[in-house]
Design an enzyme around this catalytic site. Structure first.
Site, PDB file in Angstrom:
ATOM      1  N   SER A  70       0.804  -1.228   0.000  1.00  0.00           N
ATOM      2  CA  SER A  70       0.000   0.000   0.000  1.00  0.00           C
ATOM      3  C   SER A  70       0.836   1.277   0.000  1.00  0.00           C
ATOM      4  O   SER A  70       0.314   2.353  -0.283  1.00  0.00           O
ATOM      5  CB  SER A  70      -0.948   0.015   1.195  1.00  0.00           C
ATOM      6  OG  SER A  70      -0.220   0.128   2.406  1.00  0.00           O
ATOM      7  N   LYS A 125       1.064   4.709   6.836  1.00  0.00           N
ATOM      8  CA  LYS A 125       0.497   5.522   5.756  1.00  0.00           C
ATOM      9  C   LYS A 125       1.154   6.899   5.771  1.00  0.00           C
ATOM     10  O   LYS A 125       1.963   7.218   6.642  1.00  0.00           O
ATOM     11  CB  LYS A 125      -1.015   5.681   5.918  1.00  0.00           C
ATOM     12  CG  LYS A 125      -1.804   4.386   6.008  1.00  0.00           C
ATOM     13  CD  LYS A 125      -1.819   3.600   4.714  1.00  0.00           C
ATOM     14  CE  LYS A 125      -2.612   2.308   4.874  1.00  0.00           C
ATOM     15  NZ  LYS A 125      -2.561   1.470   3.663  1.00  0.00           N
TER      16      LYS A 125
END
Length: 262
Positions: A70, A125
């Protein structure tokens, strides 16, 4: 009365010590240092080492492994990171309180946090929205406070696909007043907002925008769930499911070792 007094005998300085005296001295030194004493010394070393490990891991630095793609291109599957837990203030165990941080989260920081949906899992993230920021996305381009961002770290693997899922519907409660009415709001992966980030919360996105489970799907990250800021890749290898299990040794990415995370 005798004029001679008895004087205790002493060994003159420089005189030689006999083998028997040396052996007796060694016995005195080692007396009581049996197997139990030896094990106790090792036990003390082990206890101190464990306490230092947990102290460092809890308040200073912790290691994490990247399990998914991701965050590609920035981070790859098989990267091992060191995370600075002092950056935003480490949590004191069993108290739900945090130590003062040495820095505040900034837009663009790569952060490690507990996933709000399941706090037993840690996510990595990029922080793109601070409290009070207005965020929206148009055709995959992120717009913050009215300005379209130039995100050099972003990659798109499916630029022609824009799924709309029920998971995005949570966004309706955070639409700005000028946005379409909630009944007519149909967010998708690449088109959503504008949203306002609430107090004590952050909005995060994966750098691999088309393959990232991030704030678009499940919402904001409370500041209480922040764990730290990764700062270096200390080890990396390319996992290979078809290998003999030695890929961690035979497929090392030497060029990534020691790479700073930005």
């Amino acid at each position: 009365m005798s004029t001679h007094e008895s004087v205790p005998s002493v060994t003159p300085v420089g005189s030689r010590i006999t083998a028997e005296q040396r052996l007796e001295a060694l016995r005195e030194v080692n007396r009581g240092a049996g197997p139990l004493a030896f094990l106790w010394e090792w036990a003390k070393i082990f206890i101190v080492s464990v306490l230092l490990f947990f102290l460092i891991r809890t308040f200073f630095v912790e290691a994490f492994k990247i399990p998914s793609g991701s965050m590609e291109r920035t981070l790859q599957v098989g990267d091992f990171l060191l995370v600075d837990k002092l950056a935003y203030g480490a949590e004191v165990p069993f108290t739900h309180k945090r130590l003062p941080g040495i820095a505040r989260p900034h837009r663009g920081d790569v952060i490690v946090f507990e996933w709000p949906v399941d706090p037993t899992k840690n996510f990595v993230k990029r922080l793109v929205g601070l409290p009070g920021d207005t965020l929206e996305m148009r055709d995959g381009h992120l717009i913050r406070n009215g300005d379209e961002l130039r995100e050099f770290y972003v990659s798109h693997t499916e630029p022609g696909v824009d799924p709309a899922q029920e998971e995005f519907r949570w966004q309706r409660n955070y639409l700005v007043n000028t946005a379409s009415a909630s009944v007519g709001y149909h967010p998708s992966r690449n088109n959503w907002g504008p949203l306002v980030v609430p107090d004590e919360s952050y909005f995060v996105l994966g750098d691999n925008r088309d393959n990232s489970l991030d704030s678009r799907y499940w919402g904001f990250v409370p500041d209480s769930l922040l764990k730290g800021r990764p700062f270096v890749i200390y080890y990396s290898y390319a996992p290979d499911t078809a290998s003999d299990g030695m890929d961690w040794l035979t497929r090392i990415r030497w060029n990534r070792l020691g790479e700073r995370i930005r």
